[in-house]
Design a protein around this motif. Structure first.
Motif, PDB file in Angstrom:
ATOM      1  N   VAL A 122       0.999  -1.051   0.103  1.00 41.89           N
ATOM      2  CA  VAL A 122       0.183  -0.128   0.057  1.00 41.89           C
ATOM      3  C   VAL A 122       0.784   1.298   0.264  1.00 41.89           C
ATOM      4  O   VAL A 122       1.825   1.649   0.946  1.00 41.89           O
ATOM      5  N   THR A 123       0.215   1.438  -0.513  1.00 40.16           N
ATOM      6  CA  THR A 123       1.832   3.292  -1.063  1.00 40.16           C
ATOM      7  C   THR A 123       1.085   4.305  -0.199  1.00 40.16           C
ATOM      8  O   THR A 123       1.190   6.053  -0.437  1.00 40.16           O
ATOM      9  N   ARG A 124      -0.552   4.773  -0.683  1.00 41.87           N
ATOM     10  CA  ARG A 124      -1.046   5.628   0.101  1.00 41.87           C
ATOM     11  C   ARG A 124      -2.490   5.639   0.414  1.00 41.87           C
ATOM     12  O   ARG A 124      -2.586   4.399  -0.529  1.00 41.87           O
ATOM     13  N   ASP A 126      -6.358   7.132   1.237  1.00 42.08           N
ATOM     14  CA  ASP A 126      -6.842   8.634   1.450  1.00 42.08           C
ATOM     15  C   ASP A 126      -8.266   8.793   2.252  1.00 42.08           C
ATOM     16  O   ASP A 126      -8.540   6.567   2.397  1.00 42.08           O
ATOM     17  N   ARG A 133      -9.623   4.790   0.432  1.00 42.98           N
ATOM     18  CA  ARG A 133      -9.143   4.417  -0.812  1.00 42.98           C
ATOM     19  C   ARG A 133      -8.108   4.454  -0.528  1.00 42.98           C
ATOM     20  O   ARG A 133      -7.195   5.187   0.207  1.00 42.98           O
ATOM     21  N   LEU A 134      -7.864   3.148  -0.887  1.00 41.45           N
ATOM     22  CA  LEU A 134      -5.813   2.547  -0.746  1.00 41.45           C
ATOM     23  C   LEU A 134      -5.256   2.839  -2.104  1.00 41.45           C
ATOM     24  O   LEU A 134      -5.828   2.710  -3.344  1.00 41.45           O
ATOM     25  N   THR A 135      -3.967   3.562  -2.670  1.00 40.95           N
ATOM     26  CA  THR A 135      -3.015   3.362  -3.174  1.00 40.95           C
ATOM     27  C   THR A 135      -1.961   2.313  -3.325  1.00 40.95           C
ATOM     28  O   THR A 135      -1.511   1.848  -2.573  1.00 40.95           O
ATOM     29  N   THR A 136      -2.133   0.729  -3.974  1.00 40.03           N
ATOM     30  CA  THR A 136      -1.361   0.067  -4.203  1.00 40.03           C
ATOM     31  C   THR A 136      -0.468  -0.169  -5.735  1.00 40.03           C
ATOM     32  O   THR A 136      -1.153   0.108  -6.089  1.00 40.03           O
ATOM     33  N   GLY A 139      -2.492  -1.440  -7.993  1.00 40.14           N
ATOM     34  CA  GLY A 139      -4.053  -0.523  -8.222  1.00 40.14           C
ATOM     35  C   GLY A 139      -4.843  -0.340  -7.289  1.00 40.14           C
ATOM     36  O   GLY A 139      -3.792   0.231  -6.155  1.00 40.14           O
ATOM     37  N   ARG A 140      -5.760   0.208  -7.361  1.00 45.07           N
ATOM     38  CA  ARG A 140      -6.335   1.154  -6.485  1.00 45.07           C
ATOM     39  C   ARG A 140      -7.957   0.489  -5.970  1.00 45.07           C
ATOM     40  O   ARG A 140      -8.329  -1.246  -6.146  1.00 45.07           O
ATOM     41  N   HIS A 141      -7.904   0.405  -4.181  1.00 44.25           N
ATOM     42  CA  HIS A 141      -8.959  -0.925  -3.753  1.00 44.25           C
ATOM     43  C   HIS A 141      -9.845  -0.016  -2.550  1.00 44.25           C
ATOM     44  O   HIS A 141      -8.944   1.608  -2.555  1.00 44.25           O
ATOM     45  N   ARG A 142     -11.172  -0.005  -1.962  1.00 51.35           N
ATOM     46  CA  ARG A 142     -12.042   1.056  -1.910  1.00 51.35           C
ATOM     47  C   ARG A 142     -12.706  -0.170  -0.702  1.00 51.35           C
ATOM     48  O   ARG A 142     -12.284  -0.811  -0.942  1.00 51.35           O
TER      49      ARG A 142
END
Ligand SMILES: Cc1cc2nc3c(=O)[nH]c(=O)nc-3n(C[C@H](O)[C@H](O)[C@H](O)COP(=O)(O)OP(=O)(O)OC[C@H]3O[C@@H](n4cnc5c(N)ncnc54)[C@H](O)[C@@H]3O)c2cc1C
Length: 394
Positions: A122-124, A126, A133-136, A139-142
């Motif tokens: 996980v890099t970010r 929000d 909201r995760l940025t990995t 890709g993205r994940h909610r």
């Protein structure tokens, strides 16, 4: 509920297993498995008891520890204390496992319960009004809720609270010595820097290390050199090939522990990410597993953040804060010398230290139980008289 868990160490895996078993949709993010973790791998009986349903004996080879040897390598002195041994079960005081196999067993139990492993970093993160909201790296994940079980350098901690300051961390560094094992752990308490050296035997290697508070004025390199010197002096690893490691351990003061931020709207921090490590023994696996359970319980109710924070405050903080208050005295040279003498003379003092190593000795009763033992009082008098007579008092 969709729960995202960052980190598949003991804390994240335990929370994932219990939440998935209770019907939550759980995704665990961790790109590191299979992996060894920089760790002694000491699993106390009380920690193993928490995951008796997840850790199958056949999957996790362990060394059952029968004795603790407390040493003073500079004086060539030592004292041996027996530990309770009931085989590879939670009734034993202390078992040592490779973190590759122990954590893998916990992760497998989580996946069997229905959790999904995403081997991504996980890099970010929000935090949004309606969710997270995760940025990995894949890709993205909610999710509705995020749990940070991502260790001492936790990204979630850095995003929603404060990262640990240097004075809130220990540096732990040392070597894995391959092809050597034993059924004895070795502990040498060091006064300068205040900390200790240990050798923990896993089934096919020793985890040898040294830890000290990160703001004690010593570098990782100096600590590692000290560990190497200790290995040479004690000949504990013979000619075994050595692989170096180092990693931070949260080691908080009592005031920091009482002010810990572990939960908020849509987020919880577990284990090392929360700062839940015994500041004297550095036992963290037990608190990682326990906090995973508290998280799963809390997410089943109405105000998960308040419920979880209250559980941490009531069940972990009092004990950890007591350890933090005792810590300075524990690593003082006078105490260390006295302790070795008392251990040599007194089975009762040995029993107290054995319980401390096994996580069975509460700090609330530690001072009282030590002082109560007649032999400890006797050792104290011997030490005082030696000092008066100008003899080395250890
Ligand atoms: C040298 C050393 C010796 C120790 N010895 C002992 C001991 O003998 N007994 C004991 O009880 N405790 C010991 N500890 C403490 C123990 O290792 C920790 O307390 C324990 O591992 C904490 O578990 P955890 O699940 O909170 O975190 P960790 O075990 O650190 O797991 C965190 C996981 O999160 C993953 N992660 C991190 N960031 C991200 C990201 N951004 N995205 C996805 N994944 C991420 C990592 O890959 C890792 O797998 C020791 C620690 C050290 C450093």
């Amino acid at each position: 509920m969709d729960v995202a868990i960052i980190g598949a160490g003991p804390a994240g895996c335990r929370a994932a297993q219990l939440l998935a078993a209770r019907g939550a949709r759980v995704t665990v993010f961790d790109p590191s498995h299979p992996r060894e973790k920089a760790c002694g791998g000491g699993v106390t009986g009380r920690a193993l008891a928490l995951v008796a349903d997840a850790v199958r004996q056949a999957d996790v080879p362990v060394t059952v520890i029968r004795t603790v040897r407390f040493t003073d390598s500079r004086r060539g002195d030592s004292a041996i204390v027996p530990l309770e041994d009931h085989g590879p079960t939670a009734a034993s005081a202390l078992l040592v496992a490779s973190r590759a196999t122990f954590d893998q067993a916990l992760l497998s139990a989580a996946v069997r319960a229905g959790a999904i492993l995403q081997p991504a970093g996980v890099t970010r993160i929000d935090m949004e009004a309606e969710g997270v909201r995760l940025t990995t790296t894949q890709g993205r994940h909610r999710a509705d809720f995020v749990i940070g079980a991502d260790g001492a350098n936790s990204l979630l901690r850095r995003t929603v609270a404060q990262p640990f300051r240097r004075d809130q961390l220990s540096i732990a560094t040392g070597f894995f010595a391959h092809g050597v094992t034993s059924d004895e752990i070795v502990i040498e308490i060091t006064a300068d820097p205040p900390g200790y050296i240990w050798s923990f035997p896993r089934p096919d290697h020793l985890a040898i290390g040294l830890c000290a508070q990160a703001d004690a004025g010593v570098t990782t390199g100096a600590l590692r050199a000290r560990a190497a010197e200790w290995i040479r002096a004690t000949r504990i690893a013979g000619t075994a090939p050595l692989t170096p490691y180092s990693w931070p351990i949260p080691s908080l003061r009592a005031s920091d522990l009482h002010a810990l931020d572990v939960a908020g709207p849509r987020w919880l921090l577990l284990g090392d990410a929360a700062g839940l490590v015994d500041p004297i023994t550095r036992e963290g696996i037990y608190f990682a597993l326990a906090s995973g359970e508290w998280a799963a319980d809390a997410l089943g109710g109405n105000a998960p953040d308040r419920t979880f924070a209250a559980r941490v405050r009531d069940e972990a903080i009092p004990e950890l804060a007591r350890a933090a208050r005792l810590k300075a005295g524990f690593f003082r040279p006078a105490f260390t010398g006295l302790m070795l003498l008392a251990l040599q003379q007194s089975p009762a003092v040995g029993a107290v230290m054995a319980d401390l190593v096994a996580g069975r000795q509460s700090y609330a009763a530690l001072k009282w139980r030590l002082l109560r033992t007649l032999e400890f009082g006797l050792a104290w008098r011997v030490l005082r008289e030696r000092r008066r007579a100008g003899l080395p008092g250890h």
